[in-house]
Scaffold this active site. Structure first.
Site, mmCIF file in Angstrom:
data_model
loop_
_atom_site.group_PDB
_atom_site.id
_atom_site.type_symbol
_atom_site.label_atom_id
_atom_site.label_comp_id
_atom_site.label_asym_id
_atom_site.label_seq_id
_atom_site.Cartn_x
_atom_site.Cartn_y
_atom_site.Cartn_z
ATOM 1 N N GLU A 20 6.375 -4.561 7.837
ATOM 2 C CA GLU A 20 5.689 -3.471 8.538
ATOM 3 C C GLU A 20 6.263 -3.122 9.908
ATOM 4 O O GLU A 20 6.193 -1.958 10.328
ATOM 5 C CB GLU A 20 4.196 -3.801 8.674
ATOM 6 C CG GLU A 20 3.414 -3.748 7.378
ATOM 7 C CD GLU A 20 3.543 -4.981 6.515
ATOM 8 O OE1 GLU A 20 3.030 -4.995 5.387
ATOM 9 O OE2 GLU A 20 4.192 -5.965 6.969
ATOM 10 N N ASP A 62 -0.558 -6.302 8.043
ATOM 11 C CA ASP A 62 -2.005 -6.273 7.879
ATOM 12 C C ASP A 62 -2.433 -7.006 6.614
ATOM 13 O O ASP A 62 -1.855 -8.040 6.294
ATOM 14 C CB ASP A 62 -2.502 -4.825 7.912
ATOM 15 C CG ASP A 62 -1.956 -3.971 6.769
ATOM 16 O OD1 ASP A 62 -0.938 -4.340 6.161
ATOM 17 O OD2 ASP A 62 -2.564 -2.907 6.491
ATOM 18 N N GLY A 97 0.819 -4.780 1.114
ATOM 19 C CA GLY A 97 -0.432 -4.811 0.374
ATOM 20 C C GLY A 97 -0.405 -5.665 -0.873
ATOM 21 O O GLY A 97 -1.454 -6.099 -1.350
ATOM 22 N N GLY A 120 0.836 -1.188 0.000
ATOM 23 C CA GLY A 120 0.000 0.000 0.000
ATOM 24 C C GLY A 120 0.875 1.243 0.000
ATOM 25 O O GLY A 120 2.018 1.222 0.462
#
Length: 353
Positions: free
Chosen positions: A141, A149, A118, A65
């Site tokens: 992350e 996530d 992502g 992301g």
């Protein structure tokens, strides 16, 4: 039309090309909003038998992301809307992942080059994950003050042994052989044959069994062996050292192991955000017993809580903006991150989350 997401159909095949090569095809809100309705439409069209997703530029499938954009607009409303950008981005990204996870048709991710964060959300939840010899896979992350996530709380605990715990905490990178051993990848195909794979899927006889079986049969004609997994060679050490339910226990086990690998791993953990490490370990332990949809709801809570913490902005500054690789974490030590602080990340948000 969004120029960063190219959408087309080739006979029975729907084809998505992520088209931000200068940004390694990092996923932004506009791309999410282009891709989601297209997938929904194709799911309802009987003439579309399968979806293929790939990245443009030859260097990356999707580097994750666009967290740099998120960090720069945390409290800023989406243009023309009332909702803060960070809330809209994570909610819509996770809903896209959820759609892919439950997709009723074959969803084939051609994962060539960099795939991080992502990018795993766009690939791991699909039915077929094709990797190449150029794969560079990671969930990095904890090094930017965030957590793994996009469903990481669901798929990382389902990797062999404690390998998902190891990867989620350290952010270490994997290649094609590792991806197959982990169960992330379903096939390995050489980079220079990916265009032929797309052509073969478009020309396939879709009357010869279920659509998923047709895709698997076509891909089997292109697969090649990647050799042994370097990660699997450390499976015993990983399982011994990463079985603890506290980060401090993991560090103690690594110190007791005493091998060069263990010392390097211990040093890696020492560079990560203490808050991210503790919240991530709790996330992964909880995720073992949760459905994917339950994990998605939990991760949305975590995303919003991390947005209010200083480590996310600091991690983005140190890694992606100034690139000095010297984040000043706050709190700066594991001892300062109390159990009640960790549990607060998992508390329900306001009604309507």
């Amino acid at each position: 039309m969004n120029p960063d997401v190219l959408l087309e159909t080739r006979g029975p095949l729907a084809l998505v090309t992520l088209n931000r090569p200068k940004a390694h095809n990092a996923l932004d809100l506009g791309m999410i909003r282009a891709l989601h309705p297209a997938l929904e439409e194709w799911a309802g069209r009987p003439e579309v038998k399968a979806v293929v997703v790939r990245g443009a530029g030859g260097r990356a499938f999707c580097a994750g992301g666009d967290v740099r954009a998120v960090a720069g607009t945390l409290d800023t409303p989406v243009p023309g809307e009332q909702e803060p950008f960070s809330r809209a981005f994570f909610r819509e990204e996770y809903r896209l992942n959820q759609l892919i996870h439950h997709y009723p048709k074959p969803y084939v991710a051609l994962v060539d080059g960099i795939c991080m964060g992502g990018g795993l959300g766009l690939s791991r939840h699909g039915s077929h994950r094709v990797v190449t010899e150029r794969l560079l896979l990671a969930m990095p992350e904890t090094g930017i003050g965030l957590f793994p996530d996009v469903g990481g709380g669901w798929f990382l605990p389902r990797f062999p042994g404690e390998s998902g715990t190891y990867l989620g905490l350290t952010g270490n990178r994997c290649g094609a052989a590792d991806a197959l051993w982990l169960g992330y990848a379903t096939q390995r195909v050489k980079h220079d044959r990916l265009d032929a794979v797309v052509d073969a899927l478009a020309a396939a006889d879709w009357g010869g069994g279920s659509a998923h079986a047709v895709v698997s049969r076509v891909l089997s004609d292109f697969t090649s062996e990647p050799g042994p997994s370097p990660l699997a060679a450390h499976a015993g050490e990983i399982d011994r050292c990463f079985a603890g339910n506290r980060v401090e226990e993991i560090l103690e086990a690594l110190a007791a192991e005493g091998t060069p690998w263990a010392e390097e791993t211990r040093a890696t953990l020492g560079r990560m955000s203490p808050t991210s490490l503790k919240v991530t370990l709790r996330q992964l332990r909880l995720g073992r017993g949760m459905s994917y949809d339950e994990v998605a709801a939990m991760e949305y809570r975590l995303s919003q809580r991390f947005m209010s913490q200083p480590d996310f902005r600091e991690g983005i500054r140190a890694v992606l903006v100034d690139k000095d690789q010297k984040p000043q974490w706050n709190p700066s030590t594991l001892a300062e991150v109390r159990d009640e602080d960790v549990e607060a990340f998992f508390a329900p948000l306001a009604p309507g989350e």
